[in-house]
Design an enzyme around this catalytic site. Structure first.
Site, short mmCIF file in Angstrom:
data_model
loop_
_atom_site.label_atom_id
_atom_site.label_comp_id
_atom_site.label_asym_id
_atom_site.label_seq_id
_atom_site.Cartn_x
_atom_site.Cartn_y
_atom_site.Cartn_z
N ARG A 60 0.84 -1.21 0.00
CA ARG A 60 0.00 0.00 0.00
C ARG A 60 0.86 1.25 0.00
O ARG A 60 1.49 1.60 1.00
CB ARG A 60 -0.88 -0.02 1.24
CG ARG A 60 -1.69 1.24 1.46
CD ARG A 60 -2.84 1.40 0.53
NE ARG A 60 -3.77 0.28 0.63
CZ ARG A 60 -4.68 0.00 -0.30
NH1 ARG A 60 -4.80 0.74 -1.38
NH2 ARG A 60 -5.49 -1.04 -0.16
N ARG A 83 1.82 -6.00 -9.58
CA ARG A 83 2.21 -5.44 -8.28
C ARG A 83 2.40 -6.51 -7.20
O ARG A 83 2.93 -6.23 -6.14
CB ARG A 83 1.19 -4.39 -7.82
CG ARG A 83 -0.20 -4.93 -7.59
CD ARG A 83 -1.14 -3.83 -7.11
NE ARG A 83 -2.49 -4.33 -6.87
CZ ARG A 83 -3.41 -3.67 -6.19
NH1 ARG A 83 -3.14 -2.48 -5.69
NH2 ARG A 83 -4.63 -4.17 -6.02
N HIS A 153 0.08 3.86 -10.39
CA HIS A 153 -0.86 4.29 -9.32
C HIS A 153 -0.08 5.09 -8.27
O HIS A 153 0.09 4.65 -7.12
CB HIS A 153 -1.45 3.01 -8.72
CG HIS A 153 -2.68 3.18 -7.90
ND1 HIS A 153 -2.73 4.00 -6.79
CD2 HIS A 153 -3.90 2.63 -8.02
CE1 HIS A 153 -3.94 3.91 -6.27
NE2 HIS A 153 -4.68 3.09 -6.99
N ASP A 198 -12.46 10.15 -6.32
CA ASP A 198 -11.99 8.99 -7.08
C ASP A 198 -12.50 9.16 -8.50
O ASP A 198 -13.66 8.86 -8.80
CB ASP A 198 -12.53 7.69 -6.43
CG ASP A 198 -11.83 6.44 -6.97
OD1 ASP A 198 -11.03 6.57 -7.91
OD2 ASP A 198 -12.10 5.35 -6.44
N GLU A 255 -2.46 9.37 -10.87
CA GLU A 255 -2.09 8.15 -11.59
C GLU A 255 -2.19 8.38 -13.10
O GLU A 255 -3.25 8.73 -13.60
CB GLU A 255 -3.04 7.03 -11.18
CG GLU A 255 -3.18 6.90 -9.67
CD GLU A 255 -4.37 6.05 -9.25
OE1 GLU A 255 -4.73 5.12 -9.99
OE2 GLU A 255 -4.94 6.32 -8.19
O1 TA6 Z 1 -7.00 4.24 -8.52
C1 TA6 Z 1 -8.00 4.47 -7.58
C2 TA6 Z 1 -8.55 3.12 -7.12
O2 TA6 Z 1 -8.99 2.39 -8.22
C3 TA6 Z 1 -9.63 3.39 -6.08
O3 TA6 Z 1 -10.92 3.15 -6.55
C4 TA6 Z 1 -9.21 2.60 -4.88
O4 TA6 Z 1 -9.98 1.53 -4.56
C5 TA6 Z 1 -7.75 2.36 -5.15
O5 TA6 Z 1 -7.51 2.36 -6.50
C6 TA6 Z 1 -6.98 1.34 -4.37
O6 TA6 Z 1 -7.08 0.05 -4.86
P1 TA6 Z 1 -6.38 -1.13 -4.09
O7 TA6 Z 1 -6.69 -2.37 -4.87
O8 TA6 Z 1 -4.90 -0.83 -4.08
O9 TA6 Z 1 -6.96 -1.15 -2.70
#
Ligand code: TA6
Length: 279
Positions: A60, A83, A153, A198, A255
């Site tokens: 994360r 990832r 991301h 978002d 992103e």
């Molecule tokens: O890029 C934004 C997103 O798609 C959000 O909707 C949010 O859920 C985030 O990515 C995180 O995703 P993850 O799978 O890393 O928890």
């Protein structure tokens, strides 16, 4: 040493150091940039203190690579699987003004079980004087064409989200993932944050600027026409187990991606796209 193997949170990683004193750390898990400290500046990349580095997890924070699908735009794992995988350092060039490291990953039985295509992924990380470039190169090494969506991301560390403004999206259209409304138009020169955000903006300008009280950061996208802006805010942060409840104050994701229109590679073809960050 310009590219030094280290353990970062007990996970094998490479530390790049530029001749000028800039530093970046990339874990082999996910080929994920988890730290970038331009010389004379504080950390620019947000990494959750609750991040899980165990095999197969998604770390994360940092710069996770989403491939072969962004979010749930496909039948595979959310944001794909690159990832979650262990990459290898393939090359490292110690140039006079920058450090260039290349990380690679090819299809394995595990990836073929999730996505039935042969590919080679290379992540180029270039650390310069006050700059960081991250470029993803995908080659179709199989005999059949494939399509994919992708994004870098990027979690940026900010001092206080209340003072953050993002410039460069005026006039573009977006899909709002919070309200599920499509074809919304951005009317603000400077996007600020006071609630969960978002959004997937399409066909954005290649240059965005993140303004903060301490200064600004420019983000240039290369071959990545869409931009996601994400801040989970308090309620959503509370539902994400590997993110502290107040993390939303110290981060914003900007992103660069190719999301709205999948990219297609014929057998043998390659594609390269990336994001260039400059203080
Ligand atoms: O890029 C934004 C997103 O798609 C959000 O909707 C949010 O859920 C985030 O990515 C995180 O995703 P993850 O799978 O890393 O928890």
């Amino acid at each position: 040493m310009a590219a030094e193997p280290i353990l970062f949170m007990d996970s094998p990683a490479i530390r790049l150091s530029s001749p000028q004193g800039d530093e970046a750390i990339i874990t082999l898990h996910g080929a994920q940039v988890v730290s970038w400290k331009p010389k004379g500046h504080t950390e620019r990349i947000y990494l959750s203190e609750l991040a899980d580095f165990s095999p197969g997890s998604a770390i994360r924070g940092g710069i996770p690579i989403c491939f072969p699908q962004f979010a749930d735009l496909g039948t595979g794992p959310f944001h794909g699987f690159l990832r979650n995988m262990e990459w290898q350092l393939a090359e490292c060039h110690d140039l006079s003004k920058e450090q260039h490291a290349v990380f690679i990953l090819s299809d394995t039985d595990a990836t073929l079980a999730l996505w039935p295509h042969q590919f080679r992924a290379a992540l180029h990380v270039i650390l310069g004087n006050g700059s960081l470039s991250v470029e993803l190169e995908i080659t179709n090494t199989g005999a059949r064409e494939f399509s994919f969506t992708t994004a870098l991301h990027t979690y940026l560390r900010v001092d206080d989200i209340a003072t953050v403004k993002v410039e460069g999206l005026l006039g573009t259209t977006y899909f709002d993932k919070v309200t599920r409304r499509d074809n919304q138009q951005e009317t603000r020169h400077f996007i600020d944050f006071s609630e969960q955000t978002d959004r997937i903006y399409s066909n954005t300008s290649s240059e965005l600027v993140l303004h903060e009280l301490k200064g600004s950061l420019t983000l240039c996208a290369l071959n990545l026409p869409d931009t996601v802006v994400w801040n989970p805010w308090q309620e959503r942060s509370r539902t994400i187990s590997d993110l502290p409840d107040d993390a939303y104050r110290s981060m914003v994701c900007l992103e660069a991606g190719s999301i709205m229109k999948p990219l297609t590679l014929l057998a043998g073809q390659s594609w390269r796209g990336g994001q260039h960050l400059k203080i």
